[in-house]
Design a protein around this motif. Structure first.
Motif, PDB file in Angstrom:
ATOM      1  N   PRO A 275     -19.648  51.635 -76.586  1.00 25.83           N
ATOM      2  CA  PRO A 275     -18.796  52.448 -75.705  1.00 25.83           C
ATOM      3  C   PRO A 275     -18.304  53.731 -76.386  1.00 25.83           C
ATOM      4  CG  PRO A 275     -18.227  50.134 -75.492  1.00 25.83           C
ATOM      5  CD  PRO A 275     -19.234  50.221 -76.601  1.00 25.83           C
TER       6      PRO A 275
ATOM      7  N   PHE B  81     -18.706  57.614 -75.016  1.00 35.55           N
ATOM      8  CA  PHE B  81     -17.598  58.537 -74.741  1.00 35.55           C
ATOM      9  C   PHE B  81     -17.800  59.848 -75.493  1.00 35.55           C
ATOM     10  CE2 PHE B  81     -15.099  54.391 -74.180  1.00 35.55           C
ATOM     11  CZ  PHE B  81     -15.314  54.380 -72.816  1.00 35.55           C
TER      12      PHE B  81
ATOM     13  N   MET C 193     -19.704  67.118 -71.145  1.00 40.60           N
ATOM     14  CA  MET C 193     -18.543  67.634 -70.427  1.00 40.60           C
ATOM     15  C   MET C 193     -18.034  68.932 -71.061  1.00 40.60           C
ATOM     16  SD  MET C 193     -15.078  65.668 -69.239  1.00 40.60           S
ATOM     17  CE  MET C 193     -14.480  65.396 -70.905  1.00 40.60           C
TER      18      MET C 193
ATOM     19  N   PRO D  14     -15.485  43.547 -77.399  1.00 36.87           N
ATOM     20  CA  PRO D  14     -15.780  42.435 -76.480  1.00 36.87           C
ATOM     21  C   PRO D  14     -16.451  43.001 -75.227  1.00 36.87           C
ATOM     22  CG  PRO D  14     -13.442  43.002 -76.398  1.00 36.87           C
ATOM     23  CD  PRO D  14     -14.047  43.839 -77.499  1.00 36.87           C
ATOM     24  N   LEU D  15     -17.006  42.141 -74.423  1.00 36.22           N
ATOM     25  CA  LEU D  15     -17.665  42.505 -73.146  1.00 36.22           C
ATOM     26  C   LEU D  15     -18.943  43.329 -73.365  1.00 36.22           C
ATOM     27  CD1 LEU D  15     -14.469  43.749 -71.257  1.00 36.22           C
ATOM     28  CD2 LEU D  15     -15.619  41.592 -70.809  1.00 36.22           C
TER      29      LEU D  15
ATOM     30  N   ARG E   3     -23.653  44.632 -72.191  1.00 31.77           N
ATOM     31  CA  ARG E   3     -23.704  44.092 -70.809  1.00 31.77           C
ATOM     32  C   ARG E   3     -25.060  44.380 -70.194  1.00 31.77           C
ATOM     33  NH1 ARG E   3     -18.696  42.754 -68.477  1.00 31.77           N
ATOM     34  NH2 ARG E   3     -19.548  42.947 -66.396  1.00 31.77           N
TER      35      ARG E   3
ATOM     36  N   VAL F 104     -12.354  39.633 -66.922  1.00 28.42           N
ATOM     37  CA  VAL F 104     -12.649  40.843 -67.698  1.00 28.42           C
ATOM     38  C   VAL F 104     -11.503  41.120 -68.668  1.00 28.42           C
ATOM     39  CG1 VAL F 104     -12.972  43.358 -67.560  1.00 28.42           C
ATOM     40  CG2 VAL F 104     -14.119  41.867 -65.908  1.00 28.42           C
TER      41      VAL F 104
ATOM     42  N   GLU G 119     -11.088  38.634 -71.610  1.00 26.68           N
ATOM     43  CA  GLU G 119     -11.958  38.862 -72.765  1.00 26.68           C
ATOM     44  C   GLU G 119     -11.759  40.234 -73.400  1.00 26.68           C
ATOM     45  OE1 GLU G 119     -16.665  38.606 -74.057  1.00 26.68           O
ATOM     46  OE2 GLU G 119     -16.107  38.096 -71.997  1.00 26.68           O
ATOM     47  N   GLY G 120     -11.545  41.258 -72.561  1.00 29.19           N
ATOM     48  CA  GLY G 120     -11.659  42.621 -73.084  1.00 29.19           C
ATOM     49  C   GLY G 120     -10.413  43.492 -73.093  1.00 29.19           C
TER      50      GLY G 120
ATOM     51  N   HIS H 106      -6.965  43.411 -79.361  1.00 27.29           N
ATOM     52  CA  HIS H 106      -7.555  44.245 -80.410  1.00 27.29           C
ATOM     53  C   HIS H 106      -6.786  44.054 -81.727  1.00 27.29           C
ATOM     54  CE1 HIS H 106      -8.908  47.708 -82.690  1.00 27.29           C
ATOM     55  NE2 HIS H 106      -9.872  47.871 -81.803  1.00 27.29           N
TER      56      HIS H 106
ATOM     57  N   ALA I 138     -12.596  59.102 -75.591  1.00 24.07           N
ATOM     58  CA  ALA I 138     -12.405  57.919 -74.746  1.00 24.07           C
ATOM     59  C   ALA I 138     -11.499  58.246 -73.558  1.00 24.07           C
ATOM     60  CB  ALA I 138     -11.824  56.769 -75.567  1.00 24.07           C
TER      61      ALA I 138
ATOM     62  N   MET J 163     -12.972  61.523 -66.556  1.00 23.37           N
ATOM     63  CA  MET J 163     -14.291  61.843 -66.015  1.00 23.37           C
ATOM     64  C   MET J 163     -14.822  60.697 -65.148  1.00 23.37           C
ATOM     65  SD  MET J 163     -17.648  63.288 -67.984  1.00 23.37           S
ATOM     66  CE  MET J 163     -17.931  61.783 -68.932  1.00 23.37           C
TER      67      MET J 163
ATOM     68  N   ILE K 204     -16.155  45.357 -60.929  1.00 28.02           N
ATOM     69  CA  ILE K 204     -16.095  44.676 -62.226  1.00 28.02           C
ATOM     70  C   ILE K 204     -16.561  45.615 -63.342  1.00 28.02           C
ATOM     71  CG2 ILE K 204     -17.142  42.803 -63.579  1.00 28.02           C
ATOM     72  CD1 ILE K 204     -16.922  41.103 -60.934  1.00 28.02           C
TER      73      ILE K 204
ATOM     74  N   THR L 182     -14.346  46.947 -66.444  1.00 26.90           N
ATOM     75  CA  THR L 182     -14.886  46.771 -67.798  1.00 26.90           C
ATOM     76  C   THR L 182     -14.884  48.109 -68.546  1.00 26.90           C
ATOM     77  OG1 THR L 182     -16.303  44.998 -66.990  1.00 26.90           O
ATOM     78  CG2 THR L 182     -16.883  45.958 -69.126  1.00 26.90           C
ATOM     79  N   THR L 183     -15.321  49.163 -67.871  1.00 23.68           N
ATOM     80  CA  THR L 183     -15.334  50.493 -68.480  1.00 23.68           C
ATOM     81  C   THR L 183     -13.929  50.890 -68.923  1.00 23.68           C
ATOM     82  OG1 THR L 183     -17.206  51.139 -67.093  1.00 23.68           O
ATOM     83  CG2 THR L 183     -15.915  52.922 -68.063  1.00 23.68           C
TER      84      THR L 183
ATOM     85  N   TYR M 202     -13.067  49.157 -72.046  1.00 23.73           N
ATOM     86  CA  TYR M 202     -13.738  49.813 -73.181  1.00 23.73           C
ATOM     87  C   TYR M 202     -12.953  51.040 -73.635  1.00 23.73           C
ATOM     88  CZ  TYR M 202     -18.176  47.225 -72.631  1.00 23.73           C
ATOM     89  OH  TYR M 202     -19.152  46.267 -72.581  1.00 23.73           O
ATOM     90  N   ILE M 203     -12.403  51.785 -72.683  1.00 23.65           N
ATOM     91  CA  ILE M 203     -11.652  53.003 -73.018  1.00 23.65           C
ATOM     92  C   ILE M 203     -10.435  52.645 -73.864  1.00 23.65           C
ATOM     93  CG2 ILE M 203     -10.138  54.756 -71.957  1.00 23.65           C
ATOM     94  CD1 ILE M 203     -12.463  54.707 -69.679  1.00 23.65           C
TER      95      ILE M 203
ATOM     96  N   TRP N 164      -9.916  49.895 -75.510  1.00 18.70           N
ATOM     97  CA  TRP N 164     -10.362  49.256 -76.749  1.00 18.70           C
ATOM     98  C   TRP N 164     -10.828  50.313 -77.763  1.00 18.70           C
ATOM     99  CZ3 TRP N 164      -9.941  44.008 -77.574  1.00 18.70           C
ATOM    100  CH2 TRP N 164     -10.495  43.534 -78.766  1.00 18.70           C
ATOM    101  N   SER N 165     -11.568  51.279 -77.252  1.00 13.16           N
ATOM    102  CA  SER N 165     -12.127  52.337 -78.094  1.00 13.16           C
ATOM    103  C   SER N 165     -11.020  53.170 -78.738  1.00 13.16           C
ATOM    104  CB  SER N 165     -13.025  53.216 -77.219  1.00 13.16           C
ATOM    105  OG  SER N 165     -13.846  54.036 -77.984  1.00 13.16           O
TER     106      SER N 165
END
Lengths: 245, 245
Positions: A123, A127, A134, A241-242, A245, B22, B25-26, B31, B128, B134, B212, B216-217, B220-221, B223-224
């Motif tokens: 991920p 980004f 962008m 995690p996740l 996919r 979701v 887990e994520g 973190h 991120a 975006m 979903i 999830t995305t 990720y943001i 988490w990142s």
């Protein structure tokens, strides 16, 4: 912001020096992931991860260059720039830099479909690379061209990549190294044009500062890509995690 | 892609369960950076880095919600959603969630100007968070709403944040904790509406799968963002070159 509007522009030589200084400090050839790669210290899985993630970057390059084309009013500029898209896409199926990267992936033991699907793209890599597209979409033509000037620093890196792969990663089939070979010719030709364009169009100190910020942002993008790889695959070694996919 | 078009949609209960899975887990409460924060193990500099970087996220929230507003044709939806922007911006100078976050920053010993300028925002955090804006700009209204459903998982986190800060980071002035207090009331109200919207508008399995992916995305943001903080400020502890500027 820093009162740069009132300052005289740097002379071409000084401005070029300052652009080069960005790369000397921030270009990703100095990233710890890159150092490990060139010292031959990556495991097979780590090198494969680099190839799969870097493919996401390769895949957006023609979209980035098409965005740059779309910003220019000058047929001469567009004629000079369009070959970058053709270099990456080729003129028919089975040609071009993107295809060559997939050949590299297969030569390194990966399934083409795993790479093309971006399944193993982290991920954070998405980004950063999406951020590059962008940036080009939302900035001036000059800034977009300036962000491409990381090519100033690339030839040195491409020169060593061929022997590095041949020496340290002999399990990568030789036919996979064609991408690096082709970039040895393309990148120096490209950068000459891009640098000249930026020098000519940065007629004020303010524009010169914008060019330097654009090039810095591009360095952050490449650096961030390797940060994500290092974090997930070397140390601490935590993919999110996740994922995938 | 997976032939989901031909499948029956999940019943509301099953679909809700999958959305919640979701987060289980994520969501970023798991973190390692977050775990250290809640165990009271961050140094002052590390907690300040979190506050400064997370501010970049706070700052784009009203732009994200305005983008969502702009996608809706329904005055009732816009009336229900607009208060999110007002929550963050306030109705006059000195109010709102963004201001409260700056109060937190000052209570933690930082200069407001250092935080407002985004000077200490890591490039990876920018990519991120910009990616979140975006995503919302380039996806459907339903997917944009679904990406907001991380609020489903936030209240538990906000509940513990107050005592965590009071116990482990007593050097943070109490007046700085108002943001967390206000989110205890706002987030549960918001999520009820957002979840209901997604349940009603995902009338096919394909739309449910898109919801979903959107959620999830978003995970990720978040988490990142913490990956970047961990990499630069904890282990290996390498902020990028050319930074801060």
């Amino acid at each position: 912001m820093h009162g740069t509007r009132t300052l005289e522009p740097f002379a071409a030589e000084e401005f070029t020096k300052r652009l080069r200084a960005v790369g000397e400090e921030g270009y990703h050839d100095k990233h710890p992931f890159h150092l490990l790669m060139h010292e031959g210290k990556l495991t097979k899985a780590q090198l494969q991860a680099w190839i799969a993630n870097r493919f996401y970057y390769q895949a957006i390059i023609p979209k980035k260059d098409a965005t740059i084309l779309s910003k220019s009013d000058d047929p001469a500029f567009r004629r000079a720039w369009i070959h970058r898209i053709i270099d990456h896409d080729g003129t028919k199926e089975g040609e071009g830099g993107i295809r060559k990267w997939l050949v590299l992936a297969e030569a390194a033991g990966m399934q083409r479909e795993d790479v093309e699907s971006f399944r193993y793209v982290l991920p954070g890599v998405r980004f950063a690379v999406d951020g590059y597209l962008m940036f080009v979409q939302t900035h001036s033509l000059m800034e977009a061209v300036a962000s491409s000037l990381t090519e100033l620093f690339a030839p040195k890196l491409h020169t060593v990549r061929l022997p590095v792969f041949e020496e340290h990663y002999p399990w990568v089939d030789k036919k996979g190294l064609e991408y690096f070979r082709s970039r040895l010719i393309q990148a120096p030709r490209d950068v000459e044009y891009g640098l000249q364009y930026v020098l000519e169009h940065c007629t004020t100190r303010e524009l010169q500062e914008k060019a330097i910020v654009a090039l810095t942002t591009k360095c952050y993008i490449l650096w961030s890509l390797l940060d994500s790889l290092y974090f997930a695959h070397i140390s601490p070694g935590w993919p999110p995690p996740l994922w995938p996919r």
